[in-house]
Write a protein that holds these residues in place. Sequence first.
Motif, PDB file in Angstrom:
ATOM      1  N   ASN A 113       0.827  -1.205   0.000  1.00 43.21           N
ATOM      2  CA  ASN A 113       0.000   0.000   0.000  1.00 43.21           C
ATOM      3  C   ASN A 113       0.864   1.259   0.000  1.00 43.21           C
ATOM      4  OD1 ASN A 113      -2.345  -1.452  -0.050  1.00 43.21           O
ATOM      5  ND2 ASN A 113      -2.999  -0.935   2.033  1.00 43.21           N
ATOM      6  N   ASN A 116       2.529   1.761  -3.380  1.00 44.99           N
ATOM      7  CA  ASN A 116       1.604   2.191  -4.425  1.00 44.99           C
ATOM      8  C   ASN A 116       0.752   3.389  -4.009  1.00 44.99           C
ATOM      9  OD1 ASN A 116       1.658  -0.051  -6.705  1.00 44.99           O
ATOM     10  ND2 ASN A 116       1.794  -1.133  -4.756  1.00 44.99           N
ATOM     11  N   GLU A 117       1.057   3.956  -2.836  1.00 42.03           N
ATOM     12  CA  GLU A 117       0.363   5.143  -2.320  1.00 42.03           C
ATOM     13  C   GLU A 117      -1.142   4.923  -2.230  1.00 42.03           C
ATOM     14  OE1 GLU A 117       1.567   8.407  -4.792  1.00 42.03           O
ATOM     15  OE2 GLU A 117       3.595   8.460  -3.949  1.00 42.03           O
ATOM     16  N   ARG A 118      -1.526   3.757  -1.699  1.00 43.77           N
ATOM     17  CA  ARG A 118      -2.938   3.463  -1.495  1.00 43.77           C
ATOM     18  C   ARG A 118      -3.291   3.683  -0.029  1.00 43.77           C
ATOM     19  NH1 ARG A 118      -2.423  -1.151  -5.470  1.00 43.77           N
ATOM     20  NH2 ARG A 118      -3.751  -0.579  -7.221  1.00 43.77           N
ATOM     21  N   THR A 119      -4.360   4.422   0.203  1.00 38.83           N
ATOM     22  CA  THR A 119      -4.782   4.730   1.570  1.00 38.83           C
ATOM     23  C   THR A 119      -6.227   4.339   1.834  1.00 38.83           C
ATOM     24  OG1 THR A 119      -5.412   6.979   0.894  1.00 38.83           O
ATOM     25  CG2 THR A 119      -3.150   6.657   1.716  1.00 38.83           C
ATOM     26  N   CYS A 120      -6.858   3.662   0.883  1.00 38.00           N
ATOM     27  CA  CYS A 120      -8.282   3.344   1.018  1.00 38.00           C
ATOM     28  C   CYS A 120      -8.546   2.149   1.922  1.00 38.00           C
ATOM     29  CB  CYS A 120      -8.902   3.115  -0.353  1.00 38.00           C
ATOM     30  SG  CYS A 120      -8.146   1.778  -1.300  1.00 38.00           S
ATOM     31  N   ALA A 139      -6.610  -4.997  -4.221  1.00 36.52           N
ATOM     32  CA  ALA A 139      -6.495  -3.561  -4.008  1.00 36.52           C
ATOM     33  C   ALA A 139      -7.380  -2.783  -4.975  1.00 36.52           C
ATOM     34  CB  ALA A 139      -5.036  -3.136  -4.157  1.00 36.52           C
ATOM     35  N   ARG A 140      -7.475  -3.213  -6.230  1.00 33.69           N
ATOM     36  CA  ARG A 140      -8.325  -2.519  -7.202  1.00 33.69           C
ATOM     37  C   ARG A 140      -9.794  -2.626  -6.807  1.00 33.69           C
ATOM     38  NH1 ARG A 140      -8.771  -4.732 -11.622  1.00 33.69           N
ATOM     39  NH2 ARG A 140      -7.305  -6.481 -11.593  1.00 33.69           N
ATOM     40  N   GLN A 143     -10.328  -0.273  -3.907  1.00 33.84           N
ATOM     41  CA  GLN A 143     -10.237   1.109  -4.377  1.00 33.84           C
ATOM     42  C   GLN A 143     -11.520   1.524  -5.078  1.00 33.84           C
ATOM     43  OE1 GLN A 143      -7.243   3.382  -4.150  1.00 33.84           O
ATOM     44  NE2 GLN A 143      -9.116   4.619  -4.364  1.00 33.84           N
ATOM     45  N   ASP A 152     -13.114   4.395   3.546  1.00 35.79           N
ATOM     46  CA  ASP A 152     -11.744   3.904   3.675  1.00 35.79           C
ATOM     47  C   ASP A 152     -11.547   3.171   5.000  1.00 35.79           C
ATOM     48  OD1 ASP A 152     -11.899   5.995   5.428  1.00 35.79           O
ATOM     49  OD2 ASP A 152     -10.167   7.092   4.641  1.00 35.79           O
TER      50      ASP A 152
END
Length: 375
Positions: A113, A116-120, A139-140, A143, A152
């Motif tokens: 995360n 890939n800069e994912r925060t959800c 992850a998709r 998202q 989130d």
Amino acid sequence: MSKNKKISKEKSIRRAKTMTEIVISLALLGAGGFFVRNAMKDAATVQTSPYFDDKDIAVTDADSTTVPDPNQMIFESKTVDTKDKFRGDLILVNEDHEYFSGDEDLVSIIEMNEENERTCFSAVDSTYTILRQVYEPMARMIQDFSDQYDNDRLIIYGSYRTKDFQQQLYDDDVANSEDGKSTKVAKPGFSEHESGLAFDFTEADNYDYDGTGDYAWLNANCYKYGFIVRYTKAKEKITKIEDEPWHFRYVGVPHAYYMDANDLCLEEYIDLVRQHPYDGEHLEFKDDKDVEYEVYFVKSDDGSDKTTVPVPNGVRYEISGNNVDGFIVTVYKNQKPLVEVAPTKSFEDVSELTTDEDEESEENVSDVDTDETEE
């Protein structure tokens, strides 16, 4: 004139007439021969036309009714390790089929995360891992859910587990049960979590997930990302596990679509595919995006280290073991094989390479100590 002289004159006339006819006949024969000889001579000197195609011409059988199918696939033989029937996205892991662990390509969910800069969404901590190929579709999916509902709050509460940790969870559930049995936690060695293909949801508000409200979207649409809700109330008699709306299992888009559309659990689907061997009628279907698939089964050669698996030539396909008795081949019809293109290097880049490259080794992720009691 005497009678004798008259007769002699008549003979002379007849003789002259006959000779004349013979001469004329010979003249005609000679002229005919002359023309025939010249005609043959002229014919021998005629040149071949430059427009003449000197090739054999195939003769079509007027009685033939067989028309070649230009879309018919051509198959070739591929040799795989027989032991690979225990690997792949479609392995069946349940109380009757043990998972033979080893060499899982795991990634930390939190670290991925961050990369890939994912925060959800998040996981309990950085030790929570999952198979590398499962992370991206998971992850998709989250998202897309987060974008739609501005939510989130999802947390991955269960992911990959070691056999020892599964043993701990199983023992705890048995100790708390009234009959000394567990219907919530799989026996160690027989849990999907040990494969890295499964994960459990919870949420940050109540630390509970029942797949209702906004979260119903995930349970209804997970098949589009290659996931199934593995344990449902309707299939408890088959799976031997109670309803778990939070437990998701990766199987790949084609199979998730087919199982969802036909209300099949994984046990039922594996049995169905086994009824479609390579040398029989294949399972053919389209998904809701009109992508065409062809699926068939190849029994493993358990008496040999290798098994020959027929695969299509020039068409994208995937091979997965079923963890039971063979291999499942998934053909993506009308799609070319996926080719990974290696990054190119300039001559200067290549000349600077050395043979003393460092080898990186992956660190084993330690067991997670939590209060999870689900399968």
